[in-house]
Enzyme design. Structure first.
Site, PDB file in Angstrom:
ATOM      1  N   TYR A 183     -53.861  -7.970   5.785  1.00  0.00           N
ATOM      2  CA  TYR A 183     -53.794  -6.745   6.583  1.00  0.00           C
ATOM      3  C   TYR A 183     -54.866  -6.685   7.664  1.00  0.00           C
ATOM      4  O   TYR A 183     -54.933  -5.716   8.411  1.00  0.00           O
ATOM      5  CB  TYR A 183     -53.949  -5.511   5.682  1.00  0.00           C
ATOM      6  CG  TYR A 183     -52.688  -5.145   4.963  1.00  0.00           C
ATOM      7  CD1 TYR A 183     -52.183  -5.991   3.977  1.00  0.00           C
ATOM      8  CD2 TYR A 183     -51.999  -3.983   5.252  1.00  0.00           C
ATOM      9  CE1 TYR A 183     -51.024  -5.680   3.301  1.00  0.00           C
ATOM     10  CE2 TYR A 183     -50.830  -3.667   4.581  1.00  0.00           C
ATOM     11  CZ  TYR A 183     -50.354  -4.512   3.613  1.00  0.00           C
ATOM     12  OH  TYR A 183     -49.206  -4.205   2.953  1.00  0.00           O
TER      13      TYR A 183
ATOM     14  N   LYS B  47     -53.356 -13.435  -7.284  1.00  0.00           N
ATOM     15  CA  LYS B  47     -52.434 -14.570  -7.281  1.00  0.00           C
ATOM     16  C   LYS B  47     -53.278 -15.854  -7.162  1.00  0.00           C
ATOM     17  O   LYS B  47     -53.008 -16.746  -6.350  1.00  0.00           O
ATOM     18  CB  LYS B  47     -51.456 -14.391  -6.098  1.00  0.00           C
ATOM     19  CG  LYS B  47     -50.288 -15.332  -6.068  1.00  0.00           C
ATOM     20  CD  LYS B  47     -49.339 -15.173  -7.228  1.00  0.00           C
ATOM     21  CE  LYS B  47     -48.359 -16.333  -7.274  1.00  0.00           C
ATOM     22  NZ  LYS B  47     -47.653 -16.466  -8.551  1.00  0.00           N
TER      23      LYS B  47
ATOM     24  N   ASP C 258     -47.520 -11.812 -10.303  1.00  0.00           N
ATOM     25  CA  ASP C 258     -46.096 -11.794 -10.684  1.00  0.00           C
ATOM     26  C   ASP C 258     -45.932 -11.365 -12.140  1.00  0.00           C
ATOM     27  O   ASP C 258     -45.061 -10.567 -12.478  1.00  0.00           O
ATOM     28  CB  ASP C 258     -45.413 -13.148 -10.407  1.00  0.00           C
ATOM     29  CG  ASP C 258     -46.269 -14.345 -10.754  1.00  0.00           C
ATOM     30  OD1 ASP C 258     -47.483 -14.170 -10.973  1.00  0.00           O
ATOM     31  OD2 ASP C 258     -45.740 -15.466 -10.818  1.00  0.00           O
TER      32      ASP C 258
ATOM     33  N   ASP D 231     -50.211  -2.954  -2.348  1.00  0.00           N
ATOM     34  CA  ASP D 231     -49.154  -2.252  -1.624  1.00  0.00           C
ATOM     35  C   ASP D 231     -47.836  -2.348  -2.413  1.00  0.00           C
ATOM     36  O   ASP D 231     -47.156  -1.347  -2.648  1.00  0.00           O
ATOM     37  CB  ASP D 231     -48.995  -2.910  -0.240  1.00  0.00           C
ATOM     38  CG  ASP D 231     -48.398  -1.955   0.778  1.00  0.00           C
ATOM     39  OD1 ASP D 231     -48.126  -0.798   0.425  1.00  0.00           O
ATOM     40  OD2 ASP D 231     -48.188  -2.370   1.924  1.00  0.00           O
TER      41      ASP D 231
END
Ligand code: NAP
Length: 409
Positions: free
Chosen positions: A159, A226, A275, A299
């Site tokens: 971002y 992640k 995930d 988000d």
């Protein structure tokens, strides 16, 4: 006081800040941005709820002096400026503000005004509590088990806005440099984005999450990342998160791997790969309490968690820095409902609850939450909740606000 050319400053006082603490006068000036799309419908309803709750809590002793500041389509139409410098100045000077959603075009056009505001004001923690309100229809069997507060890093990660369009000389230069440094092939003509994540940015976010968990007696903080794939960014997020827990909270927090050695009184710090976390939130939501995560994961996760308890219509948020905060709903402008007096104002109203909690005006929060609970119990709700609650009566945005006000006290 700064000079304001577009906004009118109401009679009231500035909120102060000293020793990490806000000093809130009885008549604080609070800037608000109405927002685009459904923003005006929602703001008209929300401000009535806020004022009614403050009146009920404090009689005339306390009152918010609302100051409209401009951003987005209204600002562009009226003043030819999407985000006037004085709006950012007002949010800084008056410290606490609230905003409706602002349009961000996909692909080209202006960059996100929301992201710009968060970066300009260094609002590094996006805090999004997700809880269930009894009676709301939800797509999962046990929505009541969802009670998480998501701390999303707000100014770094993908971002940060460092990306280059495919086919530009900048993208090509970066592609060649990345090939040289990494030894990996990148297809010519690719668009390139950069994902910066720092120890400083991560640690202050995780620290805020742990402090929140300690203050609110929450059992755990989960670092969601992640890091198995993006080792030096998301993987480092995890490592820096554990590091700050060890460095600053040795007596109050303990890593999940060391829990056997603890006495059960400390906040447990754990980590999950992003995930896997999405399925964990669906299957075992009660295992999670406070979540700290980089910008993009946060988000996605906050919309998904909000859906589990009945949708974006009741998903609040706050963007918080050191002594400066802008509160806003999780959802966007929902343009297809603009001007119809139909959309659920609940997310902005609950963002207001977070704002009043931040100000230390807890009785106001209690009145509003009671009003919402009673409106839902009366089954008189906006379309989004009504379609998930068999037999409920659909009411307009403004009528839902009336219902909440009637249920306060
Ligand atoms: P959106 O505005 O969040 O709306 C998507 C859908 O979510 C709506 O069609 C509606 O679902 C539901 N929804 C959203 N707000 C709701 C509310 N208050 N009450 C009930 N349901 C609600 O997402 P979008 O259509 O992807 O984005 C529109 C614009 O908003 C874009 O320009 C985007 O960039 C911007 N945006 C701004 C912010 C922000 O200002 N912080 C955040 C996100 C997006 P149904 O159609 O099923 O009724």
């Amino acid at each position: 006081m700064a000079t304001y050319k577009l906004a009118a400053v109401p009679t009231g006082d500035r909120i102060g800040y000293a020793n990490d603490t806000l000093q809130v006068p009885d008549r604080p000036i609070i800037p608000y941005i109405e927002g685009d799309g459904t923003g005006p419908d929602i703001w008209r309803a929300s401000v009535r709820v806020f004022d009614a709750a403050v009146r009920l809590a404090y009689g005339g002793k306390r009152q918010v002096a609302w100051m409209e500041v401009f951003a987005g389509e209204k600002s562009h139409t009226k003043y030819g400026d999407w985000l006037p410098a004085e709006t950012i100045e007002a949010c800084k000077e008056f410290r606490v503000s609230i905003k409706g959603p602002l349009t961000t075009p996909v692909g080209g056009g202006i960059r996100s005004l929301n992201v710009a505001l968060r970066q300009e004001l260094d609002l590094y923690a996006c805090i999004r509590p997700v809880r269930y309100f009894e009676g709301v229809g939800a797509p999962v069997k046990a929505p009541g088990q969802v009670d998480v507060v998501i701390f999303r890093e707000n100014v770094e990660d993908v971002y940060s806005g460092v990306e280059f369009k495919a086919g530009t000389p900048e993208a090509e230069e970066l592609r060649l440099l990345a090939e040289k440094l990494s030894g990996k092939k990148i297809r010519p003509g690719s668009a390139i984005g950069i994902k910066p994540m720092s120890a400083f940015g991560t640690k202050r976010l995780v620290e805020a999450a742990i402090r929140y968990a300690i203050k609110h007696k929450r059992p755990s903080v989960t670092l969601v990342h992640k890091g198995n794939i993006q080792k030096f960014t998301e993987g480092a997020f995890r490592d820096w998160g554990y590091e700050v827990a060890r460095e600053k909270f040795a007596a109050q927090a303990i890593a999940e791997s060391d829990v056997g050695t603890g006495d059960g009184s400390r906040v447990i710090i754990k980590d999950r790969i992003a995930d896997s976390m999405f399925q964990q939130m669906l299957l075992r939501p009660s295992d999670y309490s406070v979540i700290a995560t980089p910008n993009l994961n946060g988000d996605y996760l906050s919309d998904a968690a909000a859906a589990q308890v009945g949708g974006l219509g009741i998903a609040p948020g706050g963007n918080v820095g050191d002594g400066v905060a802008v509160f806003e709903a999780t959802h966007g402008t929902a343009p297809k409902y603009a001007g119809l007096d139909k959309i659920n104002p609940g997310s902005v109203i609950l963002s207001g609850v977070m704002m009043f909690e931040y100000l230390g005006w807890q009785p106001v929060c209690d009145h509003i939450v009671r009003g919402i609970e009673r409106a839902i119990a009366a089954r008189r709700v906006t379309y989004d909740l009504a379609r998930q609650m068999p037999g409920a009566t659909e009411v307009s945005t403004s009528a839902f606000a009336d219902q909440i006000i009637a249920g306060m006290g």
